[in-house]
Design a protein around this motif. Sequence first.
Motif, PDB file in Angstrom:
ATOM      1  N   GLN A   1       0.834  -1.202   0.000  1.00 19.42           N
ATOM      2  CA  GLN A   1       0.000   0.000   0.000  1.00 19.42           C
ATOM      3  C   GLN A   1       0.869   1.252   0.000  1.00 19.42           C
ATOM      4  O   GLN A   1       0.610   2.218  -0.710  1.00 19.42           O
ATOM      5  N   ARG A   2       1.927   1.230   0.784  1.00 20.64           N
ATOM      6  CA  ARG A   2       2.751   2.432   0.875  1.00 20.64           C
ATOM      7  C   ARG A   2       3.454   2.708  -0.441  1.00 20.64           C
ATOM      8  O   ARG A   2       3.612   3.848  -0.844  1.00 20.64           O
TER       9      ARG A   2
ATOM     10  N   TYR B   1       3.620   7.333  -0.006  1.00 22.71           N
ATOM     11  CA  TYR B   1       3.313   8.200   1.148  1.00 22.71           C
ATOM     12  C   TYR B   1       4.181   9.460   1.140  1.00 22.71           C
ATOM     13  O   TYR B   1       3.720  10.558   1.326  1.00 22.71           O
TER      14      TYR B   1
ATOM     15  N   THR C   1       2.302   1.822  -3.364  1.00 25.03           N
ATOM     16  CA  THR C   1       1.279   2.220  -4.332  1.00 25.03           C
ATOM     17  C   THR C   1       0.905   3.669  -4.169  1.00 25.03           C
ATOM     18  O   THR C   1       0.794   4.429  -5.119  1.00 25.03           O
ATOM     19  N   GLU C   2       0.679   4.081  -2.951  1.00 23.09           N
ATOM     20  CA  GLU C   2       0.215   5.446  -2.700  1.00 23.09           C
ATOM     21  C   GLU C   2       1.350   6.455  -2.643  1.00 23.09           C
ATOM     22  O   GLU C   2       1.130   7.649  -2.740  1.00 23.09           O
TER      23      GLU C   2
ATOM     24  N   TRP D   1      -8.951   5.589   3.057  1.00 21.34           N
ATOM     25  CA  TRP D   1      -8.531   4.179   3.006  1.00 21.34           C
ATOM     26  C   TRP D   1      -7.025   4.070   3.231  1.00 21.34           C
ATOM     27  O   TRP D   1      -6.558   3.173   3.937  1.00 21.34           O
ATOM     28  N   HIS D   2      -6.284   4.963   2.650  1.00 24.41           N
ATOM     29  CA  HIS D   2      -4.832   4.969   2.828  1.00 24.41           C
ATOM     30  C   HIS D   2      -4.465   5.153   4.301  1.00 24.41           C
ATOM     31  O   HIS D   2      -3.527   4.524   4.799  1.00 24.41           O
ATOM     32  N   CYS D   3      -5.210   6.026   4.994  1.00 24.77           N
ATOM     33  CA  CYS D   3      -4.932   6.262   6.411  1.00 24.77           C
ATOM     34  C   CYS D   3      -5.277   5.048   7.270  1.00 24.77           C
ATOM     35  O   CYS D   3      -4.664   4.831   8.316  1.00 24.77           O
TER      36      CYS D   3
ATOM     37  N   SER E   1      -5.428   1.681   6.048  1.00 26.47           N
ATOM     38  CA  SER E   1      -4.838   0.396   5.652  1.00 26.47           C
ATOM     39  C   SER E   1      -3.344   0.338   5.929  1.00 26.47           C
ATOM     40  O   SER E   1      -2.520   0.324   5.017  1.00 26.47           O
ATOM     41  N   ASN E   2      -2.985   0.322   7.194  1.00 25.11           N
ATOM     42  CA  ASN E   2      -1.616   0.029   7.587  1.00 25.11           C
ATOM     43  C   ASN E   2      -1.641  -1.175   8.522  1.00 25.11           C
ATOM     44  O   ASN E   2      -2.693  -1.559   9.024  1.00 25.11           O
TER      45      ASN E   2
ATOM     46  N   ARG F   1     -10.197   7.769  -1.006  1.00 22.74           N
ATOM     47  CA  ARG F   1      -8.964   7.009  -1.174  1.00 22.74           C
ATOM     48  C   ARG F   1      -7.949   7.379  -0.102  1.00 22.74           C
ATOM     49  O   ARG F   1      -7.199   6.533   0.400  1.00 22.74           O
ATOM     50  N   HIS F   2      -7.919   8.660   0.245  1.00 23.60           N
ATOM     51  CA  HIS F   2      -7.029   9.104   1.317  1.00 23.60           C
ATOM     52  C   HIS F   2      -7.428   8.460   2.646  1.00 23.60           C
ATOM     53  O   HIS F   2      -6.577   8.047   3.440  1.00 23.60           O
TER      54      HIS F   2
END
Length: 925
Positions: free
Chosen positions: A18-19, A24, A21-22, A105-107, A109-110, A102-103
């Motif tokens: 995830q990191r 960070y 992909t996005e 979800w990013h926050c 999904s860790n 999406r932001h």
Amino acid sequence: MNGFKNFLQFFFSLFLKQRHTERYFRRQKILESLNRLGTGNRLTSLQYDSRKMSQIATDDVPAAITRLHSCEDGLTNAEAASRRERFGPNEVEHEKPLPAWRHLWHCYSNPFNLLLTTLALISALTQDLTAATVIGTMVVLSTLLRFVQEGRSNRAAERLKSMVSNTATVIRRQALDTEALNARYAGEHLHVGRSAVPVELPIRDLVPGDHVVLSAGDMIPADCRVLTAKDLFVSQSAMTGEALPVEKFAEIDKPFTSIFETPNLVFMGTNVISGSATALVVATGQNTCFGALSARVSETDRTPTAFEAGVNSVSWLLIRFALVMAPVVLFLNGLTKGDWLDASLFALSVAVGLTPEMLPMIVTSTLARGAVTLSRRKVIVKRLDAIQNFGAMNILCTDKTGTITQDRIALARHTDAFGTPSDAVLRYAWLNSFYQTGLKNLLDRAVLEHVALGHEAPEAQTWHKVDEIPFDFERRRMSVIVSEGDNPPLLICKGAVEEILAACTWIADNESADVRPLDDRTLERLRTVTQDLNRQGLRVVAVATREMPAAQSVYSVKDEADLTLVGYIAFLDPPKETTAPALRALAEHGVEVKVLTGDSELVTAQVCAQVGFGHAHVLTGPQIDSMSETELADAASKHQIFARLTPQHKERIVHALRNGGHVVGFMGDGINDAAALRAADIGISVDTGVDIAKEAADIILLEKSLMVLEEGVLEGRRTFCNMLKYIRMTASSNFGNVFSVLVGSAFLPFLPMLPLQLLVQNLLYDLSQTAIPFDSVDRALIAQPLKWNPRDIGRFMIFFGPASSVFDIATFIIMWHVFGANSEAHQSLFQSGWFVEGLLTQTLIVHMIRTPQRPFIDSRAAWPLMLMTVIIAVIGIALPNSPLGGYFGFQPLPLSYYPWLAGMILGYAFLTSLMKKIYIRQFGW
């Protein structure tokens, strides 16, 4: 145990994917990435209309304009607005922020939230709804906290970015008679129609069909077809990897296999090296070749920066530690307690407690706040992670004009070739500066301003422009061809003294009112005159002329020959009053300043001596040409002043200093600085710089001053210090906790702390750290450059971590023997006691190791951190005694416990202070 390890590795793999992909840590360096991607056949697979570009290239100029539904005088504002609604802004997609969903979800999904969610689900399945509710609340709070904080950081970054925007000169049709402009821009390479006028617009406002004016130093704002060109050379290295600039023309006489080889097409992301042109915008934004390639780049993982690699190394250290220790905790508790479900939950909680779940938010918050604070000091940060290099910089290379000097160049002398004042030379210089359309520098402005103040100059109406030969950094001169009435054209050339003399064969002798050959004896006399002017701190520019044949209509560099030297114009640019104090301040903070300039060594030495460089030896460009890379590395470290440099010289010097182990910053604002800006660890430009310089820079100054830069360096170091605080404290605290957990798991007949209690303690501690970005920093810590060194953090963790375990184990003993919490029936009392002691000592460590000095006495934390510490300490003490305590498995602690607690805290503070002295003596801070 293997199953548990695989379970954790699965969630960590999700997190890392995830990191990546996005991304960070966003660092958009598309131009560099394009070189790695290349072009070739890959271009054909992208969403790019190369066929349309090829058709435009083969059209003649009127047909190309018609195909884009434009006209010879450009678009009107209304037409441009309509097309902007259709095509969108002239931006590529990677610059757009993430959508809110999406932001969010990013926050979430860790690995930390995923583990907590798993715990909540298991708790719900085992009918423990209280634990499920509390853990779910923790997930929601941590996710929302990061979402809100990152949202604020991103918005602040966007606001800062909007403060520095590149512009383009666009021809728009308006109801305006522009005969005066045509007199100024006369020549085949730029003609302004009766209803059109050049205007400066943000690049994002361009649309297909616009006509743009290009000159040296400009970024190509879109994919364009060249309409008219004069000695136009474009650097396409970002797109094709070609090292040398490519000449572009308005027409082509043969087909080309690649659009990049087509000489009448220019592309977004490239830049003009020399010459001038008008061009028709064909494609904008994501429809450009640059946009298509950037979309491909955004799908490709990039190489982490040194800062990201350092943060990731610390994260992986703790993650690997958790992967090893969690199975050990599971095994110990499972064997000693016999309840493998509780042991599993506890091991998961330990894994969460050992991982730096707040690290991404703390790093982003600290960097973002540092960027906002820097903006108040007139320093705009384009890349957040550039702050680390800003603080680590120990050598600053800077140009002279405008940085060391006042950037208010005034024309001080206009003399003939032998130093006698001459108004004729001023008239020639004025004609050259007035009629040139290339890159106007401060010298041209000084000439025009000098004449505007009332000094004699020719009437503009009696002269007309025929052509010009633009400036470039190889010739270091430029020429205009003008004519007065029906007289033959006159070529007027001005530039660096040596380069002008090299093109002269004649000299105008005012004493005899005649022209005579330029011989070696006269050359020596002329050099004496110019050196005397240089020693007075004056920058000298030579002026020469040549009468051209009346029938000639096309001119080029080869016409700059057989010139007649008519004299010199000399300029004064005194040093700034703030330069000397700023140089001293930078030196005190461990930053050595080196001056890199294209000016003469005599002028440079004179100016530098006035600001405190003393009588330092000056290294010149011709001397550098004869040096090997090894010799240059040695010379670059020893010398402070470099003069008569080309862009290639500046780039070589920066590389030589970096190869010597220095962290190098380069400050420049001209097209000749772009290569060095990219080569430096941190490129610094100003908002008034040319487009290519601002594009290459990491930091933009709103005021070209070393004093502003010195303040920015210190603020960058403060930001970096605060990040290191959290990383050090988290690493050492987590490392110490694992020993306490292992000891408790091995010898206690019950869990030393329930999974839910451990998670609550971890959450409260992390909340107390959210104020770290606002903390103050000791002056001693920012006195010298700061480098990122993950090994130091590992050593710090191992050194200070076990200190907390000493008092955790002491608490175990006290709770067991003094308060009788030595059986499962009294485990909640034991757990309550360790919860409070563990939370308070974890929170205290913030103040103990945030500074090498004595906490609360020599160095006090900022009030936000103090307030958060007090709040969390009060919550931690009150929670076991509150009505909510029962939900978490706590019970009220007896009053007799608190003297013991105070003793533990004081003992911990004393031990940490003692170890801090030993650590500083052995390793420094």
